[in-house]
Write an enzyme that holds these catalytic residues in place. Structure first.
Site, PDB file in Angstrom:
ATOM      1  N   LYS A 336       0.878  -1.177   0.000  1.00 40.92           N
ATOM      2  CA  LYS A 336       0.000   0.000   0.000  1.00 40.92           C
ATOM      3  C   LYS A 336       0.911   1.221   0.000  1.00 40.92           C
ATOM      4  CE  LYS A 336      -4.068   1.986   2.222  1.00 40.92           C
ATOM      5  NZ  LYS A 336      -3.742   3.373   2.013  1.00 40.92           N
ATOM      6  N   ARG A 356      -8.875  10.401  -6.890  1.00 46.41           N
ATOM      7  CA  ARG A 356     -10.012   9.586  -6.452  1.00 46.41           C
ATOM      8  C   ARG A 356     -11.203  10.454  -6.097  1.00 46.41           C
ATOM      9  NH1 ARG A 356      -8.612   6.665  -0.822  1.00 46.41           N
ATOM     10  NH2 ARG A 356     -10.480   7.294   0.256  1.00 46.41           N
TER      11      ARG A 356
HETATM   12  P1  AMP Z   1      -7.375   4.489   2.193  1.00 49.55           P
HETATM   13  O1  AMP Z   1      -7.134   5.819   1.567  1.00 49.55           O
HETATM   14  O2  AMP Z   1      -6.609   4.306   3.453  1.00 49.55           O
HETATM   15  O3  AMP Z   1      -8.815   4.130   2.275  1.00 49.55           O
HETATM   16  O4  AMP Z   1      -6.750   3.388   1.211  1.00 49.55           O
HETATM   17  C1  AMP Z   1      -7.123   3.292  -0.131  1.00 49.55           C
HETATM   18  C2  AMP Z   1      -6.113   3.999  -1.005  1.00 49.55           C
HETATM   19  O5  AMP Z   1      -4.848   3.392  -0.943  1.00 49.55           O
HETATM   20  C3  AMP Z   1      -6.436   3.934  -2.473  1.00 49.55           C
HETATM   21  O6  AMP Z   1      -7.400   4.885  -2.838  1.00 49.55           O
HETATM   22  C4  AMP Z   1      -5.095   4.205  -3.123  1.00 49.55           C
HETATM   23  O7  AMP Z   1      -4.894   5.592  -3.275  1.00 49.55           O
HETATM   24  C5  AMP Z   1      -4.093   3.747  -2.097  1.00 49.55           C
HETATM   25  N1  AMP Z   1      -3.266   2.600  -2.518  1.00 49.55           N
HETATM   26  C6  AMP Z   1      -1.947   2.497  -2.319  1.00 49.55           C
HETATM   27  N2  AMP Z   1      -1.484   1.344  -2.787  1.00 49.55           N
HETATM   28  C7  AMP Z   1      -2.526   0.665  -3.309  1.00 49.55           C
HETATM   29  C8  AMP Z   1      -2.685  -0.609  -3.922  1.00 49.55           C
HETATM   30  N3  AMP Z   1      -1.661  -1.433  -4.094  1.00 49.55           N
HETATM   31  N4  AMP Z   1      -3.922  -0.960  -4.311  1.00 49.55           N
HETATM   32  C9  AMP Z   1      -4.979  -0.132  -4.128  1.00 49.55           C
HETATM   33  N5  AMP Z   1      -4.886   1.072  -3.558  1.00 49.55           N
HETATM   34  C10 AMP Z   1      -3.669   1.474  -3.142  1.00 49.55           C
END
Ligand code: AMP
Length: 651
Positions: A336, A356
Site C-alpha cells: 500500500k 479519487r
Molecule cells: P485508504 O485511503 O486508506 O482508504 O486506502 C485506499 C487507497 O490506498 C487507495 O485509494 C489508493 O490511493 C491507495 N493505494 C496504495 N497502494 C494501493 C494498492 N496497491 N492498491 C490499491 N490502492 C492502493
C-alpha cells in the site's frame, strides 16, 4: 422553469435540516423541470454549474462581488462592505439591498433557470483583458432582473457557496423519488394513503387492499372510494420489478407491497440503479435525464465515457493482517503505497488523469501523460494506480507532502515536474477497448493489466504483488513495505469483481498500523438510557492545555457491559470510579473532575467547533484505563495538533 421557483425551493431547503424533507423538495423540483431544464436544474440544486469532474469556476472573487453588488443595487461600496461585515454572506447582503432598490426600478422581466444558468456558466469561459467588466455585465444583467430572494441565490451560486445543505445522497434519493413510484410497505401507511389519495396512480400487489379490509384496517366504503377516485393496477407480487416503478412507463405514483422485504428490495434496486449511473458518469444532471427518459435499464446501461472520471472502488480496514488473510480464499497482497491514487484514461492519443475525488489533474502531470501515451498498449483503456513522488538524489519515494505540491500546482508545472519526478504503480484496469471490466475478477483484470502495460522499471510499473495465505510470508511482505516507508499492505480478493464507488465487503482490505493512541482524561459523561440506565454511558474526553483540560470528543464504545476477561473494566465499574468526582449535573450530562486517565484509539483527528480544544477524535474507542498515569501526564493539545497536521492532506 422560472428561476423564482428554484429560489423558493432553495429557501425551503435552507430552512429544514430534515433529510426526508429535503429529498421531497428536491424531487418535486426535478419533477417539475422540463426535459430541457432538467440537467441544469439538477446541477443548480447542488450549487454547481458544471459536473463534479469539471474544474471550471466562475472566477469571481469577493472584492469583485462587492463592487458588483454596489453597482447593481445602487448602493455605495462602503455600504455593501459594512453590511457584509454584519451579515457575513454576500447572498444576504444582496437580498437586503435588492429589496430596497425594488421600489425605485421596475422589474424588467422574469428570470428563467436557463438564463441564469447560461450567464453563470459563461463566466467560466471569460479570460484575459477586460474580463472583470465582461463578467460583471453578465452577473449584473441577472441581478437587475432578480427579485431579492433570487438575487441572494444567484450571488451564492456565483461564489460557490449555496448553503442549502443538499448533499449527494439527497440528490440520489430525490432522483429515485422523482422518476419512480414511491414504494410503500407499511400497512398503516398503505391504509392511510388509500383513505386519502385521489387522482393518483397505484400499482398494488394483488389482493393487498382486500386483505387490509379483512383485517379491519380499511373499511369497505373507503376501499370502494379509493378505487373510484384513483387509477389502480394490480399485479402478482413476484412479477413486479424495479422497471415497473418507472413513472414514464407505468405512470405509477405509488407501489403498494405487503412485506417490507419485497418492498425494500424494490426501493433499493431503484436507488442503486441511480447510484450506479452516478458512479459511472459522475454527473447527476445526466443521471436525472437518463432516469426520467430511460428508467432502470437506462441507468444500468449507462456507458463509461473516456475522459470522465469513474468513481473508484474503496478499501475496507482489516483489524489485522491475519484477519485479512483469513477473509479470502485467494488473497493477493500488494504494497500500500503512500502516494495519491490516479485514474488514467487513454482514448487514442488522448490521456486524462483524475484523482479519487474526481479532480482532473491532467495538466499537473505532463510527465505521466507522456508515459501513459507511450506505455499503455491498448487503443483505449482506463487503468488505476498510485503515484509516488521520488527523491531525485536517492531514488527513494518521498513522503506524500512532496507529491501533494504537484497535485495543487497550477503554474510552472514543468519546473516542479523536474524537481519532483514520479513513479506510478498500477494496480487495476476497469475498461479496455470499449468494454467495461467491472464484472471480471481481480485475477483476470490483473492479467489484462499485465498485457496492457509496457513496463519501465521504477517509473511505470505494476504494484508488487504476493499471492499467499501463509501468515509468515505475508508478515515478511508487510514488514518490507513498512521498512520501505510505505503505509502498509492491501489484501485483495482475487475472485472479486470491481464495484465502482464502494467500500465493499469481500473486495479490498487495507492493513496498516493505526494512529498512535492517546491518553486522555475523563472530564464529563452522559447518563445512559435504556439498557444502560444508571451507568455513565458516553464519556467526554479531555486533553491537557495550559489552563487545565479542554474537551476533545465523546466516546461511547469499547467499554463492555459484562466482564469477559480478567482486567476488563465494565461500564458499572467505570461509573463507580467516576461518580465520586462528579461536581455538576444538568439534563443528564455531568461534569467530572479530571482524575481518571484512559487510553483511547480512534480513526482520525478532526477540527471541530463543538469542543473546547478545537479538535474532535473521530470514532474514539476505549483501550484501557491508564492506572499508572495521573491527569498531569495525559496527552496535551499540542500532541493532538501534531497528529492532526501529520494526517492532513492524505487520502
Ligand atoms: P485508504 O485511503 O486508506 O482508504 O486506502 C485506499 C487507497 O490506498 C487507495 O485509494 C489508493 O490511493 C491507495 N493505494 C496504495 N497502494 C494501493 C494498492 N496497491 N492498491 C490499491 N490502492 C492502493
Amino acid at each position: 422553469m422560472e428561476y423564482s421557483k428554484l429560489a423558493d425551493a432553495y429557501a425551503r431547503l435552507e430552512k429544514t435540516a430534515a433529510r426526508l424533507e429535503k429529498t421531497a423538495i428536491v424531487a418535486t423540483v426535478l419533477q417539475e423541470a422540463s426535459d430541457h431544464d432538467l440537467q441544469e436544474v439538477t446541477l443548480l440544486l447542488q450549487g454547481r454549474l458544471f459536473p463534479d469532474w469539471d474544474e471550471r469556476e466562475t472566477g469571481i472573487a469577493q472584492s469583485l462581488m462587492l463592487r458588483l453588488i454596489a453597482s447593481s443595487t445602487g448602493y455605495t461600496e462602503g455600504k455593501v462592505e459594512q453590511l457584509y461585515k454584519e451579515l457575513g454572506d454576500f447572498g444576504l447582503v444582496v437580498e437586503k439591498l435588492a429589496g430596497g432598490k425594488r421600489q425605485q426600478t421596475l422589474l424588467t422581466r422574469k428570470l428563467t433557470v436557463s438564463k441564469v444558468f447560461h450567464n453563470l456558466q459563461e463566466l467560466a469561459a471569460i479570460d484575459g483583458a477586460g474580463s472583470q467588466e465582461r463578467k460583471s455585465r453578465l452577473v449584473s444583467e441577472l441581478l437587475s432582473s432578480a427579485e431579492p430572494l433570487e438575487a441572494k441565490y444567484i450571488v451564492r451560486t456565483v461564489l460557490g457557496d449555496l448553503r442549502i445543505g443538499v448533499e449527494k445522497g439527497v440528490v440520489r434519493d430525490a432522483i429515485a423519488r422523482a422518476f419512480f413510484a414511491e414504494v410503500v410497505w407499511d400497512a398503516k401507511e398503505t391504509a392511510g394513503l388509500a383513505k386519502e389519495a385521489a387522482g393518483k396512480f397505484f400499482l398494488t400487489e394483488k389482493g393487498l387492499l382486500e386483505r387490509l379490509a379483512e383485517k379491519g384496517k380499511l373499511d369497505q366504503s373507503a376501499l370502494q372510494s379509493f378505487r373510484e377516485k384513483n387509477d389502480v393496477k394490480e399485479m402478482d407480487v413476484g412479477t413486479i420489478t424495479a422497471e415497473h416503478l418507472w413513472k414514464k412507463k407505468s405512470k405509477a405514483d405509488y407501489a403498494l407491497i405487503s412485506d417490507h422485504e419485497t418492498g425494500g428490495a424494490l426501493k433499493k434496486a431503484v436507488v442503486e440503479g441511480v447510484e450506479w449511473a452516478w458512479f459511472l458518469s459522475s454527473d447527476y444532471g445526466k443521471v436525472a435525464a437518463v432516469a426520467k427518459e430511460k428508467g432502470i435499464t437506462g441507468l444500468l446501461d449507462i456507458e463509461i465515457a473516456l475522459g470522465r472520471p469513474v468513481n473508484v472502488l474503496l478499501a475496507e480496514k482489516a483489524p489485522s493482517l491475519k484477519d485479512a488473510l483469513e477473509a479470502f480464499a485467494r488473497p493477493a497482497l500488494e504494497v500500500k503505497y503512500d502516494g495519491a491514487r490516479v485514474q488514467i484514461h487513454k482514448n487514442g492519443g488522448k490521456i486524462a488523469l483524475f484523482t479519487r475525488r474526481l479532480e482532473d489533474i491532467t495538466d499537473q502531470f505532463p510527465d505521466l501523460v507522456k508515459m501513459a501515451k507511450e506505455r499503455l498498449k491498448p487503443d483505449s483503456c482506463i487503468v488505476e494506480g498510485e503515484i509516488l513522488g521520488i527523491d531525485k538524489s536517492s531514488g527513494k519515494p518521498l513522503p506524500f507532502q512532496a507529491l501533494s505540491q504537484r497535485i495543487r500546482r497550477k503554474y510552472e508545472i514543468t519546473k516542479l515536474a523536474e524537481a519532483i519526478p514520479i513513479q506510478v504503480n498500477l494496480f487495476d484496469i476497469i475498461y479496455l477497448d470499449g468494454r467495461p471490466l467491472f464484472s471480471k475478477s481481480l485475477g483476470e483484470r490483473r492479467r489484462l493489466l499485465e498485457k496492457s502495460v509496457r513496463v519501465e522499471q521504477d517509473k511505470f510499473q505494476l504494484t508488487e504483488q504476493l499471492l499467499t495465505k501463509d501468515e509468515s510470508k505475508a508478515e515478511q511482505f508487510y514488514r518490507k513495505a513498512l521498512d520501505a516507508g510505505q503505509e502498509g499492505v492491501m489484501v485483495k480478493n482475487l475472485d472479486a469483481a470491481y464495484q465502482p464507488g464502494r467500500r465493499v465487503a469481500g473486495g479490498w482490505l487495507k492493513v496498516k498500523p493505526t494512529l498512535e493512541t492517546l491518553d486522555l482524561v475523563i472530564v464529563g459523561a452522559v447518563w445512559g438510557t435504556g439498557k444502560r440506565v444508571g451507568w455513565l454511558g458516553s464519556l467526554i474526553l479531555g486533553c491537557k492545555t495550559e489552563q487545565g483540560f479542554a474537551e476533545c470528543g465523546m466516546m461511547g464504545t469499547g467499554i463492555k457491559e459484562k466482564k469477559t476477561v480478567e482486567g476488563d473494566v465494565t461500564l458499572e465499574e467505570m461509573t463507580e470510579m467516576l461518580k465520586p468526582h462528579i461536581y455538576f449535573e444538568e439534563a443528564g450530562t455531568v461534569k467530572i473532575r479530571p482524575k481518571v486517565v484512559i487510553e483511547v484509539a480512534y480513526e482520525e483527528i478532526q477540527q471541530s467547533p463543538t469542543y473546547g480544544s478545537g479538535y474532535a477524535l473521530r470514532f474514539p474507542r476505549f483501550v484501557r484505563v491508564r492506572w499508572d498515569k495521573g491527569p498531569d501526564e495525559a496527552d496535551d493539545i499540542e500532541r493532538l495538533k501534531r497528529i492532526y497536521e501529520q494526517q492532513k492532506g492524505r487520502g
